[in-house]
Each structure stands twice: as C-alpha cells, then as structure tokens.
Design a protein around this motif. Structure first.
Motif, PDB file in Angstrom:
ATOM      1  N   THR A  93       0.825  -1.202   0.000  1.00 54.34           N
ATOM      2  CA  THR A  93       0.000   0.000   0.000  1.00 54.34           C
ATOM      3  C   THR A  93       0.861   1.254   0.000  1.00 54.34           C
ATOM      4  N   CYS A  94       0.193   2.405   0.117  1.00 50.08           N
ATOM      5  CA  CYS A  94       0.870   3.699   0.017  1.00 50.08           C
ATOM      6  C   CYS A  94       1.590   4.062   1.322  1.00 50.08           C
ATOM      7  N   ALA A  95       2.582   4.947   1.197  1.00 46.74           N
ATOM      8  CA  ALA A  95       3.324   5.422   2.371  1.00 46.74           C
ATOM      9  C   ALA A  95       2.555   6.486   3.149  1.00 46.74           C
ATOM     10  N   ASP A  96       1.414   6.909   2.637  1.00 48.23           N
ATOM     11  CA  ASP A  96       0.604   7.954   3.273  1.00 48.23           C
ATOM     12  C   ASP A  96       0.433   7.673   4.776  1.00 48.23           C
ATOM     13  N   SER A  97       0.670   8.705   5.592  1.00 52.16           N
ATOM     14  CA  SER A  97       0.657   8.516   7.050  1.00 52.16           C
ATOM     15  C   SER A  97      -0.711   8.108   7.589  1.00 52.16           C
ATOM     16  N   ALA A 118       5.101   5.501  -1.711  1.00 54.05           N
ATOM     17  CA  ALA A 118       4.104   6.453  -2.170  1.00 54.05           C
ATOM     18  C   ALA A 118       3.535   5.997  -3.508  1.00 54.05           C
ATOM     19  N   GLY A 119       2.226   5.750  -3.532  1.00 59.06           N
ATOM     20  CA  GLY A 119       1.570   5.310  -4.753  1.00 59.06           C
ATOM     21  C   GLY A 119       1.490   3.805  -4.930  1.00 59.06           C
ATOM     22  N   ASN A 120       1.923   3.051  -3.919  1.00 58.25           N
ATOM     23  CA  ASN A 120       1.842   1.563  -3.914  1.00 58.25           C
ATOM     24  C   ASN A 120       2.186   0.925  -5.261  1.00 58.25           C
ATOM     25  N   GLY A 146      -5.065   0.753  -2.670  1.00 52.91           N
ATOM     26  CA  GLY A 146      -4.989   2.186  -2.921  1.00 52.91           C
ATOM     27  C   GLY A 146      -5.881   2.907  -1.918  1.00 52.91           C
ATOM     28  N   HIS A 147      -5.854   4.239  -1.937  1.00 51.56           N
ATOM     29  CA  HIS A 147      -6.665   4.955  -0.950  1.00 51.56           C
ATOM     30  C   HIS A 147      -7.138   6.304  -1.466  1.00 51.56           C
ATOM     31  N   SER A 148      -8.204   6.780  -0.863  1.00 53.98           N
ATOM     32  CA  SER A 148      -8.760   8.074  -1.265  1.00 53.98           C
ATOM     33  C   SER A 148      -7.758   9.189  -0.960  1.00 53.98           C
ATOM     34  N   GLY A 149      -7.785  10.224  -1.764  1.00 53.82           N
ATOM     35  CA  GLY A 149      -6.915  11.381  -1.532  1.00 53.82           C
ATOM     36  C   GLY A 149      -5.438  11.087  -1.664  1.00 53.82           C
ATOM     37  N   CYS A 150      -5.068  10.134  -2.505  1.00 49.00           N
ATOM     38  CA  CYS A 150      -3.653   9.746  -2.627  1.00 49.00           C
ATOM     39  C   CYS A 150      -2.837  10.862  -3.298  1.00 49.00           C
ATOM     40  N   GLY A 151      -1.852  11.368  -2.579  1.00 47.47           N
ATOM     41  CA  GLY A 151      -1.025  12.455  -3.095  1.00 47.47           C
ATOM     42  C   GLY A 151      -0.154  12.020  -4.261  1.00 47.47           C
ATOM     43  N   ALA A 152       0.335  10.792  -4.231  1.00 48.89           N
ATOM     44  CA  ALA A 152       1.201  10.308  -5.310  1.00 48.89           C
ATOM     45  C   ALA A 152       0.414  10.195  -6.613  1.00 48.89           C
TER      46      ALA A 152
HETATM   47 ZN   LIG Z   1      -1.140   7.617  -1.343  1.00 46.69          ZN
END
Ligand SMILES: [Zn+2]
Length: 231
Positions: A93-97, A118-120, A146-152
């Motif tokens: 998954t993503c590195a998002d905190s 970031a961006g899985n 993946g996830h909502s609001g993904c910055g990558a």
């Molecule tokens: Zn993300």
C-alpha cells in the motif's frame, strides 16, 4: 490467567465474530500465533471493527479510537515473535501517514507483512519482498490497496516539475491511470495496474496464484468512512 476464554461479540454492524478475552489469539495455531482460517474474511472483519470505531470517533470527538478497538484484537504472545514470524497476509500500500494497515485491519505485531511506497507501485523491491513473504513466510493472501486522496496519484495526474527521483516514483503511476476521469478512479486504476504488474513480473507469484497457494486481491481504502472495499 485463563488462556482460552472465548466470548461471542457483536459489532455495531450486527456481524457476529468470535474473539478471545485475555490477550489470546482469535484462532491460535499450535505455535500460539494468530492464524485465521480465512485470511480475507479476517481482514474484512478487522476493517469492520476499525470502520465502526473510525465512524464513532468521527461523530464524537471525545471517542478514543484505541479504546474502541482494543478489546476485539488478537495478540501474538511476545515469546512467539522473539525468533520467528508467521504473518497471514501481505499488504502492498501507500506510504501515506493515514494509511496504516495494522490500524485499518485492526491487527497486531506478527500478523501483517507490509510493503509501502508512495503510490503503492510494484517496484522490484516490492515484488521481491512479496515473493519472500509468499515463498518463505507462506502468506496465503496478498492485497494491493490504494486509498482516497492519494497524493502520489494526484501528482501523477498533474504536470508539475519533479525531481529525478520523484519522476521515477510517479512514472509507473502515470502509465497506469491514463484517461481516468477523477482521482478516485485513478487510484483504483493504479492499484489494479500494480496487481497486474505483480502477475506479469513474477513467475513465482503467478504460479502460486495458479496453484491456489496465493490469493491476490485489490482494494480501495476510503478515509471518509474507514472502509476497505475490494475492487
Ligand atoms: Zn497515497
């Protein structure tokens, strides 16, 4: 202290689950570690518990998220983790905190093998890590999330100038989200693309899926609801 005291609990969604009271695992193996019979069902039930607590905390700011969750958890005994691990699922998954698989699936140390960037994306290191978890640790389930609001993914949809390293990070995402109408669709497309890359670039994973030793699934985590849905 009784080690195998069971209690039938109901979540607020009315879903009946079996859990142990007294810090013992919900489905203990001979080694005393947490080993669910159905890993995907266990992830789903763990997310349902998180989801209930997340939504309760969103409605009531005084709610302590940790307190809401702690009674339903399976815990590996520390001595079972001193020298070995038997995770029952792998999550890429993503590195998002805000996207912590242990919290999102209400799990504890020793249960999930987690790879994050970031961006899985299925970079070589991610593929090798998953091959290790499937072949050596024998995790039967791999989830790309993946996830909502993904910055990558949002960055990949834009045209801002990036550093060379960031360009290498974003490039595979760009190739997987072409023609996506919005961020949510792009995140889903990117996660599905990552799963496809895993299958394309790893003979080991492809064969494990074919033999039934591995189940590979793709999901979307929504920060608004706390829910993880399969896509
Ligand atoms: Zn993300």
């Amino acid at each position: 202290m009784p080690l195998h005291r069971r209690k039938l609990l109901k979540t607020s969604a009315g879903l009946a689950i079996t859990a142990f009271v007294g810090g013992q695992p919900a489905a203990a193996s001979n080694s005393g570690s947490c080993q669910p019979r159905d890993p995907l069902k266990n992830l789903t039930e763990g997310n349902q518990r998180f989801c209930n607590a997340w939504q309760e905390a969103a409605r009531n700011p005084s709610t302590n998220l940790g307190s809401e969750l702690q009674n339903n958890r399976c815990f590996n005994a520390p001595q079972t983790l001193f020298n070995e691990q038997h995770p029952w699922a792998t999550v890429l998954t993503c590195a998002d905190s805000r996207v912590s698989p242990s919290w999102i699936f209400d799990t504890t140390p020793g249960e999930l093998f987690v790879i994050r960037s970031a961006g899985n994306t299925a970079f070589d290191a991610a593929i090798a890590s998953i091959e290790y978890s499937v072949s050596i640790l024998q995790t039967p389930l791999v989830m790309v999330m993946g996830h909502s609001g993904c910055g990558a993914v949002s960055t990949a949809m834009g045209e801002a100038a990036l550093t060379p390293s960031l360009e290498r990070l974003i490039s595979p995402i760009r190739s997987q989200i072409a023609n996506s109408p919005d961020l949510a669709a792009a995140v889903r497309s990117n996660a599905l693309g990552t799963a496809a890359t895993l299958r394309e670039n790893s003979t080991l994973l492809r064969q494990a899926e074919t033999t039934g030793a591995l189940k590979l699934v793709v999901s979307y985590f929504d920060l608004q609801t706390g829910a993880v849905t399969l896509i």
